[in-house]
Write a protein that holds these residues in place. Structure first.
Motif, short mmCIF file in Angstrom:
data_model
loop_
_atom_site.label_atom_id
_atom_site.label_comp_id
_atom_site.label_asym_id
_atom_site.label_seq_id
_atom_site.Cartn_x
_atom_site.Cartn_y
_atom_site.Cartn_z
N VAL A 1 10.94 0.38 -3.54
CA VAL A 1 11.78 0.15 -4.62
C VAL A 1 11.27 1.00 -6.07
O VAL A 1 12.33 1.49 -6.67
CB VAL A 1 11.90 -1.25 -5.34
N LEU A 2 10.08 1.18 -6.16
CA LEU A 2 9.56 1.74 -7.17
C LEU A 2 9.36 3.35 -6.98
O LEU A 2 8.79 4.10 -7.70
CB LEU A 2 8.43 1.25 -7.97
N GLN A 3 9.63 3.65 -5.69
CA GLN A 3 9.50 5.13 -5.33
C GLN A 3 10.62 6.04 -5.66
O GLN A 3 11.66 5.49 -6.17
CB GLN A 3 9.30 5.26 -3.61
N TRP B 1 1.37 -6.02 -7.66
CA TRP B 1 2.84 -6.30 -7.26
C TRP B 1 3.34 -7.89 -7.91
O TRP B 1 4.35 -7.74 -8.18
CB TRP B 1 3.07 -6.27 -5.93
N PRO C 1 7.58 6.03 -10.12
CA PRO C 1 8.72 6.73 -10.32
C PRO C 1 10.21 5.96 -10.42
O PRO C 1 11.04 6.20 -11.19
CB PRO C 1 8.92 7.73 -9.00
N GLY C 2 10.06 4.54 -9.77
CA GLY C 2 11.33 3.99 -9.69
C GLY C 2 11.68 3.39 -10.93
O GLY C 2 12.91 2.94 -11.26
N LEU D 1 1.90 3.88 -4.12
CA LEU D 1 2.11 2.83 -4.72
C LEU D 1 1.29 1.61 -4.39
O LEU D 1 1.53 0.65 -4.94
CB LEU D 1 3.61 2.72 -5.03
N GLY E 1 8.54 -3.68 -3.09
CA GLY E 1 8.00 -2.80 -3.97
C GLY E 1 7.78 -1.44 -3.95
O GLY E 1 8.19 -0.50 -4.73
N PRO E 2 6.79 -1.10 -3.05
CA PRO E 2 6.64 0.43 -2.91
C PRO E 2 7.81 1.35 -2.43
O PRO E 2 7.69 2.39 -2.99
CB PRO E 2 5.57 0.29 -1.94
#
Lengths: 403, 403
Positions: free
Chosen positions: B69-71, A51, A250-251, A46, B66-67
Motif C-alpha cells: 500500500v505504501l509502495q 507498521w 512512497p505511498g 519498506l 502495508g509494504p
C-alpha cells in the motif's frame, strides 16, 4: 455525424503529440516474474517500517479528526506537516520556516511545478550526464532543450559546466535552470563534493542560472552526515526539492519544494490549479509520524539496510564482472555500471532478462542517446542473497555476450 | 557575485509570469471567523461518514498489506480502485472497463491533464457562463483563449453554443474543447436537460470539438437518478471526469478520467511525468470502502442532507430577498443568485462579511468580467440553522446597499 477518432486526435497539444511511452514499462512488467531479480526499479524496501504504529496513527487520526483530515485543505499543505518537513531538512543543515515549505504530491510534482513555472518551449536546461529519468520526462513535457553536463565520481564537473555555459552564451541562449541530484545521484550513485558545490553555485550566480537541487537521498548516506545542501549555501539561487518517499514511504505521495519567495508564490498558485491541495489523510498521518515517532532511528535502520545491500552488490561485482567498471555509491540506491568492450546495454537487456536479471539501460538517463554501454543497478529492494544472485546472472549474460 | 533576486525573476515562464493570486484567498481567510456564516467554499459536510469503519479499514490495510500500500504503484492507479470507480460510474449508467479508468489526484488533476494533452497557447476553449473557477485556473495555466456560452435553467444553451461555434469558425479558430458541468453545475446549480445533451453532442460532432464532461455532482440529485452522461451517449467525443470528493471525501484526493484510447494513453504518460502515481494509501482505503461498505446508502444520506440544506436556503431567500432572482438546484451544492438593481456583488462582499456572511462574487466564475451582479451561495457545509441565519444577514446587507 460524429467524426472518426483519428480526426479528433489532431486536437492533441504539441506536448502530448510528442510524448511516447518509454520502453521501461515493458521492462518493469517482465521484471515482475518472481524468478527475475529486478535491479530495475528504485523502490525502497519498506518491510522494516513500524507498521503497528502507522496503523494506529491512521486509525486514531480518522477517529479523532476525520472530518478535518478528509476535508479540502490549503494548497501549501497542512501546518503540522510543514513543521515536520522543516525538522527533516534541518537534519541536512537546512534551516527553514515551516511557512516557506510548499508540500507537493511527491517530489515529482515539485519538479513538474518548477518546470512549469520557469520553462517556455525551447528554453535550455542543463542536466547531469546521466540524470534522473523522471526529470527528463518533466522537462520533455515543457518542451525544454536539454543539454547534458558530464559528471565523475565527485559529481557534476564544474569545468564541464563552465564550458556548457560558455558554449550556450556564445549561441545566445543562457540556460534558465541547472538540474542536479547532489547526493547519491540517481542513476550514477555519486555525490557532489563540497568544493564543487561552491564552484557550481559560483558559476550559476555569474551566469544568472537558477539551480534545481533535487535531494531525496540526502539522509541516506552510509558514512556520516550529508554535505551542506546547495540551498543552504545560496538560498536566493537554489530551488530545493525533497521527498518522504525514501526516508518514509512512497505511498504517501508527499514531497516538498523550498524556493525563493518570488518563485514559491507562483509554485503555490500552480499547485492549486493542478491538484487543489495534497491529500489531507496522508499529510496528517505523515505529520503525526514525524512528530511522535523516532523517525531518525528509522532512517538509521534504512541506512544500515541499504549499506548492506550495496556491499553485496559491490562485492559480487568484483568477482563476477571484473572487466566492467562501476561507481561505488556512498549512499542511496544505485550503482552505475559501464559494460566492457562497448557492449550495448539495451541490446543486452533481453538476454539478461532471460538469465533472470533486470536493470535499466543507461540510455534511459540521457536525452541525447548517450549511455548506450552503461546501465543502472538499483540495489534498494531485493534482499542481499537475491542481489548476489542477480549480479551473478548479470555476469553470465555479459560473458555470453562477449563470446 | 550572486545576482539580486529581481534578476532571476525574469526567468519565469510566460504562464507563471501571468498568474496572479485570486481575491478568493482573502475571502476564505475572512470566512474562517466563527461568527461568519460561510456560503463561500464548496466543502462537503463530512460528519455523517462511517468513521469507525474508515478508521478500521485504514488500520487493517496498513497491518495486512502495508509494504504494498505504501509502495510506488502504476500511473493508471490500483486495479481495485479502478474496479470501484467502474461501480460508481455505473450508478449513472456509464459502463466502463476498469482497465480504461485513469485514477487522478482529484478530478482537478484530471482537468489539468486533459488541458495539457489538448491545448497549446492561444487555443480556444468554450465554457459555460458562469463556469467552475478551478477550470478557469487550469485553462489559464495553458494560456487558452476562453469563450463563454450562455446557460439557463436547463443548462448550456445549444443555440448559444451553435452561435459561438459559427462565430469561431468565421474567425478561423475552431475550438478544441467544450467544458461543461452537466449535473447541478458549479456555480449555477442547473442541469443540462436530456434533449439538450443530444443537441450539444450533435454540434460538437459536427464541428469536431471534444467535450470535457466534468461530472462530480451526478449522484447528488435530490429527485431521482442522474440523466445519461454525455460520455455514455457519445464515447468517442467525450472525456469524462469524476471525483470521490463529493460522494466520499476530498481528503483522499482521488478522481478519474475516462477518455477515448488515443487520448487516455497520453493522459497516462502525462500523469506519470507529473506525479508518478496516485497515493497507494488513499487508493487502497477508498477501494476497500467501495468494495465492502454500503456506499450507495451513504450517498443517499448525503443527498438527504444537502436537500434539507437547499430547502433551508431557498425558503429563506423567498422571505429575505424577494427582489433578487436565483436558480433552484435539483441537486449538488450551489444556488446562483442575481442581485437586484444591478448591485455589484464584489462591492457588496465586505459589507456582507461585516454583517456576518460570506459568498463568492459572480465575477470569479467568468474569464471576461461577467457576473458582476451575481454571486454563488454554497449551502453544502453549514447546518440548516446557520444557513437560515446566513441568508438573513445577506438580506440585511442587500437592503442596506439599496438604500
Amino acid at each position: 455525424m460524429h467524426p472518426a477518432s483519428h480526426d479528433l486526435e489532431a486536437l492533441l497539444s504539441g506536448v502530448a503529440a510528442g510524448i511516447a511511452p518509454s520502453e521501461l514499462g515493458e521492462l518493469f512488467t517482465a521484471a515482475e516474474d518472481p524468478f527475475v531479480v529486478s535491479l530495475a526499479g528504485g523502490m525502497p524496501a519498506l518491510g522494516g517500517l513500524p507498521w503497528e504504529r502507522l496503523a494506529d496513527l491512521a486509525r486514531d487520526l480518522l477517529l479523532r479528526s476525520g472530518p478535518s483530515v478528509l476535508q479540502y485543505g490549503g494548497a501549501r499543505g497542512r501546518g503540522d506537516l510543514r513543521a515536520g518537513v522543516a525538522d527533516v531538512v534541518a537534519e541536512q543543515g537546512l534551516a527553514v520556516d515551516p511557512d516557506d515549505v510548499l508540500v507537493t504530491a511527491g517530489s515529482q510534482q515539485a519538479l513538474d511545478l518548477v518546470a512549469r513555472a520557469l520553462l517556455d518551449p525551447g528554453d535550455t536546461v542543463l542536466v547531469e550526464a546521466p540524470t534522473y529519468v523522471g526529470a527528463l520526462g518533466v522537462l520533455a513535457a515543457q518542451r525544454a532543450r536539454i543539454e547534458h553536463v558530464a559528471l565523475d565520481d565527485d559529481g557534476l564537473r564544474p569545468d564541464a559546466l563552465e564550458e556548457a555555459l560558455r558554449r550556450a552564451a556564445r549561441a545566445g541562449r543562457i540556460p534558465k535552470l541547472l538540474y542536479t541530484v547532489p547526493h547519491h545521484q540517481n542513476p550514477a550513485g555519486v555525490t557532489l563534493a563540497l568544493e564543487r558545490r561552491h564552484a557550481v553555485l559560483d558559476l550559476a550566480g555569474r551566469y544568472g542560472v537558477l539551480v534545481l537541487e533535487d535531494d531525496p537521498y540526502a539522509l541516506l548516506g552510509f558514512s556520516g552526515p550529508p554535505l551542506p545542501s546547495l540551498r543552504s549555501l545560496a538560498p536566493d539561487l537554489v530551488v530545493h526539492t525533497g521527498s518522504l518517499s525514501k526516508t518514509l514511504a512512497p505511498g504517501f505521495r508527499l514531497g516538498w519544494v523550498l524556493a525563493p519567495e518570488w518563485l514559491r508564490s507562483r509554485l503555490e498558485l500552480l499547485a492549486e490549479a493542478t491538484v487543489l491541495c495534497p491529500s489531507g489523510l496522508t499529510q496528517a498521518v505523515a505529520a503525526e509520524y514525524l512528530a511522535t515517532t523516532d523517525w531518525r532511528n528509522q532512517v538509521e535502520r534504512y541506512r544500515d539496510q541499504y549499506r548492506e545491500r550495496r556491499d553485496s552488490v559491490l562485492g559480487t561485482l568484483d568477482v563476477e564482472l571484473p572487466e566492467a567498471t562501476w561507481t561505488r555509491p556512498g549512499g542511496g540506491f544505485y550503482v552505475w555500471l559501464t559494460l566492457p568492450d562497448g557492449l550495448d546495454a539495451t541490446t543486452l537487456a533481453p538476454a539478461a532478462l532471460a538469465a533472470g536479471v533486470a536493470y535499466v539501460p543507461g540510455s534511459a538517463f540521457f536525452a541525447d542517446g548517450g549511455g548506450r554501454d552503461q546501465l543502472r543497478l538499483a540495489y534498494c529492494f531485493p534482499p542481499p542473497d537475491r542481489l548476489v544472485e542477480g549480479i551473478r546472472r548479470l555476469g553470465t549474460a555479459v560473458r555470453a555476450a562477449r563470446r
